[in-house]
Each structure stands twice: as C-alpha cells, then as structure tokens.
Design a protein around this motif. Structure first.
Motif, PDB file in Angstrom:
ATOM      1  N   VAL A 125       1.084  -1.264  -0.653  1.00  0.00           N
ATOM      2  CA  VAL A 125       0.547  -0.030   0.045  1.00  0.00           C
ATOM      3  C   VAL A 125       0.665   1.508  -0.180  1.00  0.00           C
ATOM      4  O   VAL A 125       0.459   1.974  -0.755  1.00  0.00           O
ATOM      5  N   THR A 126       2.020   1.171   0.740  1.00  0.00           N
ATOM      6  CA  THR A 126       2.995   2.581   0.934  1.00  0.00           C
ATOM      7  C   THR A 126       3.471   2.610  -0.299  1.00  0.00           C
ATOM      8  O   THR A 126       3.623   3.701  -0.310  1.00  0.00           O
ATOM      9  N   ALA A 127       4.279   0.986  -0.552  1.00  0.00           N
ATOM     10  CA  ALA A 127       4.862   1.451  -1.854  1.00  0.00           C
ATOM     11  C   ALA A 127       3.502   2.442  -3.416  1.00  0.00           C
ATOM     12  O   ALA A 127       4.513   3.170  -4.012  1.00  0.00           O
ATOM     13  N   ILE A 128       2.655   1.857  -3.591  1.00  0.00           N
ATOM     14  CA  ILE A 128       1.997   2.361  -4.659  1.00  0.00           C
ATOM     15  C   ILE A 128       1.122   3.975  -3.981  1.00  0.00           C
ATOM     16  O   ILE A 128       1.824   4.299  -4.928  1.00  0.00           O
ATOM     17  N   LEU A 378       4.730  -5.941  -7.290  1.00  0.00           N
ATOM     18  CA  LEU A 378       4.285  -6.415  -6.130  1.00  0.00           C
ATOM     19  C   LEU A 378       3.304  -7.591  -5.960  1.00  0.00           C
ATOM     20  O   LEU A 378       3.115  -8.260  -5.067  1.00  0.00           O
ATOM     21  N   ASP A 379       3.071  -8.145  -7.369  1.00  0.00           N
ATOM     22  CA  ASP A 379       2.013  -9.586  -7.946  1.00  0.00           C
ATOM     23  C   ASP A 379       2.854 -10.624  -6.997  1.00  0.00           C
ATOM     24  O   ASP A 379       3.034 -11.197  -6.272  1.00  0.00           O
ATOM     25  N   THR A 380       4.768 -10.560  -7.571  1.00  0.00           N
ATOM     26  CA  THR A 380       5.265 -11.427  -6.875  1.00  0.00           C
ATOM     27  C   THR A 380       5.713 -11.639  -5.947  1.00  0.00           C
ATOM     28  O   THR A 380       5.619 -12.477  -4.746  1.00  0.00           O
ATOM     29  N   LEU A 388      12.483 -10.178  -0.420  1.00  0.00           N
ATOM     30  CA  LEU A 388      13.820  -9.878  -0.859  1.00  0.00           C
ATOM     31  C   LEU A 388      13.141  -8.224  -1.267  1.00  0.00           C
ATOM     32  O   LEU A 388      13.379  -7.028  -1.506  1.00  0.00           O
ATOM     33  N   ILE A 389      11.954  -8.620  -2.479  1.00  0.00           N
ATOM     34  CA  ILE A 389      11.305  -7.655  -3.253  1.00  0.00           C
ATOM     35  C   ILE A 389      10.440  -6.662  -2.219  1.00  0.00           C
ATOM     36  O   ILE A 389      11.239  -5.437  -2.079  1.00  0.00           O
TER      37      ILE A 389
END
Length: 560
Positions: A125-128, A378-380, A388-389
């Motif tokens: 959420v924060t990344a988007i 984000l899907d992965t 790591l992502i």
C-alpha cells in the motif's frame, strides 16, 4: 576471519523449506495473557461492547445490528473459535462485513502480535502511494572520454539501483553494449557505484536465517536475488557417506564441504540427530558440515554474505566473457557526492535511451536496463511472499519520501520505517502503538494489531489506488502461497484471497473471503504455536470454513 552464523537450508523448491535445525533466536514482543474465553471480560474497543453469556465477548455496532442478533451470531462464531484454538498460543481475530459496514467478530484486536509476512500488505500500500504503479528500477552504464582505436580513453561508471529482479543475463546485456559502442578496451577506471555503510539487514532478523536466500542481504547491489543455488550430492570416489558440492563455476563464492550423508533407512534417532550447518565467513567463504539423511542429493540455496566483492567478481567475469580488456581492476565508488549524482541524472535521457553521439568530454549513457513495473513486482512479492522484493521496495519508499526535504537521508531500514509510518498516517492508518521495522515481516521486532491490519484491508478495498492488489493476493487452491496450503483445497478453494504470514510459531492470514451472502474481510493472527505441531496446524482454514458456514446460514443476516 571469523565465523558469523549457523544456517538452515531450503531443500528442493525455494517455496517449500525443510528445516534441518530449529536454532532460532526468537525475540518476542511482550504479549498479555491470553484470555479469549473469559465470560466476564470485554474484548477490545468498538461502538458497543457486549458482555456475552457465551465463552467470548464480541464488539458490534448497535446502529447496524440489534444486541439480540449480535449475541446469536456471537454464540456461533465464539463456539467455533473455542473448539479450534490452542490453550498455548495467542489469537487475535477480526471479521468485517463490508456490505453492512459492521464488525461481525473481534477478539484481542488491540493486542500487538508478530505479523510475519502479512507485513507485506503495509509495504504494498505504501509503495503504491509513494512510488506509483509504474515505478521502475533503472540500471545504467555511463562513460566519459574519447574512443580511439576501439579503446575508451576515459572512465566508466556502473550505476545499479537495487533492482530486486536483476539477473546475470540482464547485467551481461549491459556489458555487451560496450562492443556495440565500438569499445574493446577500457584504459580508464571502471567504477561500480555503491552506498557507504549501507544497512543490508534489518534489526531483529533471526541470526540463523542470514545464510538462507529468503534472508538475503537487501542492497543497492542485487544480482540473481543475491542467492546462490547449489546441490549436495554423493561423492564420486565411492566412499560411503562422503559428499561433494555442485555449484556454478561462475559463482564467486567458496564453500569448504565437510558434510556427510547417512542412509534414509537409518533408525529414527540417528536421522533426528543428523543436521547440516553452514558457517559464514568474510569475503563470501562458507563451511558446510554435519550430516543429512539422503540416498541421493539435496538442493541448497545459499545467501550471498558480502554483496560488494560478490558483484565486483561477477562484473569482472562478464567483461572477460565479452572480451573487453580492463587496464585496471574495477573499483567501488560511493555516490554520496550530490554533484556526481546530478551529473548522472542529467546524462540519463528522459526516455532512458542510451546515446552514443556526444561530446567526448561529457558524461554519457551507453547502456540501460529498466525493471518491470512496481505492480508486477508487488504481484510476485505478495503471491510468492518474496522478502527481497518487499525489503528493497521498503527501502526505496524511505529514500523517495525524504529525497526532497532530507536528501542526505541514507538508504536504510530506520528511515524507511519512519517514511512508511508517515505515509500510512496520511491515509488514516493509525499505527502509534505498532512497531514497523522492515517491509517483509522477517524481523521479530515487528508488532501490529489485528485492528490496525483490518484498517489496512478496508483501505485496500475502498481506495481505487489499491484495489488492484486484490488480484496480486494468493488465491486458495489456485495461486501463490495458498496454492497447496493444507485446508484450502476444498470448501475454501477459489473463495479466499489472502496474504499469509508464517514463521516459527506464527501463522497469520489477512484478506477477503467470498460467501453466498457477500464478501467478508478477515484478519487472523496466531502467535506462540508449538513448532513441532506447526506443520499440521490448520486453525485458520478451519476457522474460515466455519465462519463461512455460519454467515451463509444465519437467518438474521439473510433478513437484512
């Protein structure tokens, strides 16, 4: 050279760990005594508190549902909870009906719990909000100086941005661009840009995990997930029990192997006492010892320990592979100099396309690679629970948030945590009592409540910026970490989309469940599970199955 750690291994698929040792340094947050079924105590806060005569107390809204109806529903859900909960673990539950905008059940929703990988929902959420759906990581190569007789009479700068999906093949294509530019020799310096004193592991990561790929160092320098795949197989010398390690010759690490196999037909006590361990040393040297019950071989996934020498060695090998001669060894250069960073930004074209036609005295971009979009990552991250992502994106959030007001802020977990808290607070997610340390949930210092997590779930499904995350969540019996999870293959199949959060003693779920009466949002946090029974633990799936049945057959709900 000093030993740093003893390690467990992934055998076979990276998503299906077999733990060879349970030496975890578990640092637990203090939790209050579990009193889930005290008939005289109220659970958490809400619009209305109902002191149920059953074994649980439930918070409900009088504006939506009358107390008599609440009690009827409470009795059924509380009975289901009571029949499934362990007397030894701590449990927090929140069930929300988005159609009626009411809470159906709450238990210990204000208690702080270890979230494990459900923390990735906060990160997503924060990344988007901070970076945008189309954000991409760029890896670039710059040169300066004239090209004379196929030799660059100047310097090279390799600028990697921490793309968590950058592969050796991607990096190889970048180096291949030198040949296309007519360069077969570099007489100047080749410099790999790095960050001074970069924090590559978050506080609270379990020490024993640090040699495993799911706890690989999170750096500006990432290649192949900072993970090395190997296979331990029987030795070819015919000596019973001796092994050899098969590992790619291009992997710049050294493993001293003293491990042995014992037959799988050995007695149970011998098998139980047989464990592998990996000691980590400086400069990516390791020692593998101990034993493992096997008649064939086992797959290992070893995390890179020191990222800088690892990346330097990989780059030197790629230059050699493409037959580009280096007059000098590749150096590390920290780009803390803002003037230097500004030059790189100016040299990058707006379309991120290399340009070979330029003044020899100017810094110019000759090769570039863009990652997939943030949403694809984000899907992965959510489906596969990729740590790591999650932590690379988490650190990127921090740098982006402070780049205008505090450009000197370093790329670390502490600043990322402060940035994430500020961003979430702007969106109405109050986390004053929580503790967010990393983006993956690996840290044992993380602590959130079911109420806080439910607030985030509501935001995901009510704010159009985040509704696309629903398709990225694992689907019961279909995709991601729920594809083969026990208890999700029958009645819940294709009806639950949720983020899982699992570590030793922790089994959490948060997401959405489809019923014939409409969707329900749920948060189930369980901490303190007996590790010897965790593999067979199915409280969440059994509880969701029971709640689905209760909700679909409740007459009061159908009458609304």
């Amino acid at each position: 050279m000093s030993s740093l750690s003893t390690m467990k291994f992934y055998f076979g698929s990276l998503s299906m760990p077999i733990i060879s040792t349970l030496k975890f340094c578990v640092i637990m947050m203090t939790l209050s005594t579990f009193q889930a079924f005290s008939a005289n105590s109220h659970l958490d806060s809400g619009d209305t508190k109902i002191a149920s005569t059953t074994t649980a107390n439930v918070t409900q809204s009088q504006q939506v549902m009358a107390p008599t109806e609440i009690n009827k529903l409470n009795k059924k859900i509380a009975k289901a909870v009571q029949s499934l909960v362990s007397p030894y673990s701590q449990l927090a539950i929140a069930i929300w009906d988005p159609q009626q905008q009411r809470s159906l059940f709450e238990l210990n929703t204000q208690k702080l719990m270890q979230p494990a990988s459900v923390m990735k929902l906060f990160t997503a959420v924060t990344a988007i909000a901070e970076l945008g759906h189309d954000y991409r990581y760029r890896s670039q190569v710059f040169i300066k100086g004239p090209i004379i007789n196929k030799a660059l009479e100047g310097d090279v700068w390799i600028n990697l941005s921490g793309d968590p999906k950058l592969t050796t093949q991607d990096l190889s294509r970048l180096i291949a661009q030198f040949k296309y530019a007519g360069i077969e020799k570099i007489n100047g310096q080749v410099q790999l840009l790095t960050t001074a004193n970069e924090q590559v592991r978050a506080p609270g990561w379990v020490w024993d995990d640090l040699g495993i790929c799911y706890a690989a160092p999170v750096s500006r320098l990432i290649l192949d997930g900072n993970c090395i795949l190997a296979k331990l197989i029987p030795s070819q010398n015919g000596i019973k029990g001796e092994t050899r390690l098969s590992i790619s010759t291009s992997s710049p690490i050294k493993v001293f192997n003293q491990a042995r196999f014992i037959p799988t037909s050995s007695n149970k006590q011998s098998r139980d006492l047989c464990q592998l361990s990996l000691a980590r040393f400086d400069n990516n040297q390791y020692k593998l010892s101990g034993c493992y019950p096997s008649d064939g071989g086992i797959n290992l996934a070893i995390a890179v320990n020191d990222v800088e020498p690892y990346m330097l060695a990989k780059l030197e090998a790629l230059f050699k592979q493409h037959q580009i001669v280096l007059k000098h060894a590749i150096n590390l250069l920290t780009d803390d100099d803002s003037a230097l960073s500004a030059q790189f930004n100016e040299a990058s074209s707006s379309k991120d396309e290399p340009s070979l036609v330029s003044d020899d005295e100017e810094l110019r971009l000759i090769a570039s690679h863009s990652s997939e979009s943030l949403m694809a990552m984000l899907d992965t991250m959510l489906k596969d629970s990729n740590n790591l992502i999650a932590d690379r994106v988490f650190k990127t959030i921090g740098r982006s948030f402070y780049q205008t007001t505090h450009p000197q802020v370093s790329d670390n977990f502490t600043h990322a945590s402060k940035a994430q808290l500020a961003r979430l607070n702007e969106m109405g997610i109050k986390l004053d009592s929580a503790n967010l340390v990393d983006g993956s949930g690996l840290s044992r210092y993380n602590a959130i409540s079911a109420a806080q997590l439910m607030s985030l779930i509501k935001l995901i499904y009510s704010d159009e910026r985040f509704t696309s995350l629903d398709s990225a969540l694992p689907e019961a019996g279909v995709s991601g970490t729920l594809a083969y999870k026990r208890g999700f293959q029958t009645k819940l199949r294709a009806k639950v989309k949720a983020k899982t959060g699992t570590m030793l003693g922790v089994a959490n779920f948060a997401g959405r469940m489809q019923t014939s009466q409409g969707d329900l949002y749920f948060v189930i946090l369980e901490n303190g599970i007996n590790p010897h029974q965790q593999a067979q633990h199915q409280v969440s799936s059994e509880l969701l199955t029971a709640i689905m049945a209760i909700y679909e057959t409740n007459e009061e709900l159908q009458a609304d």
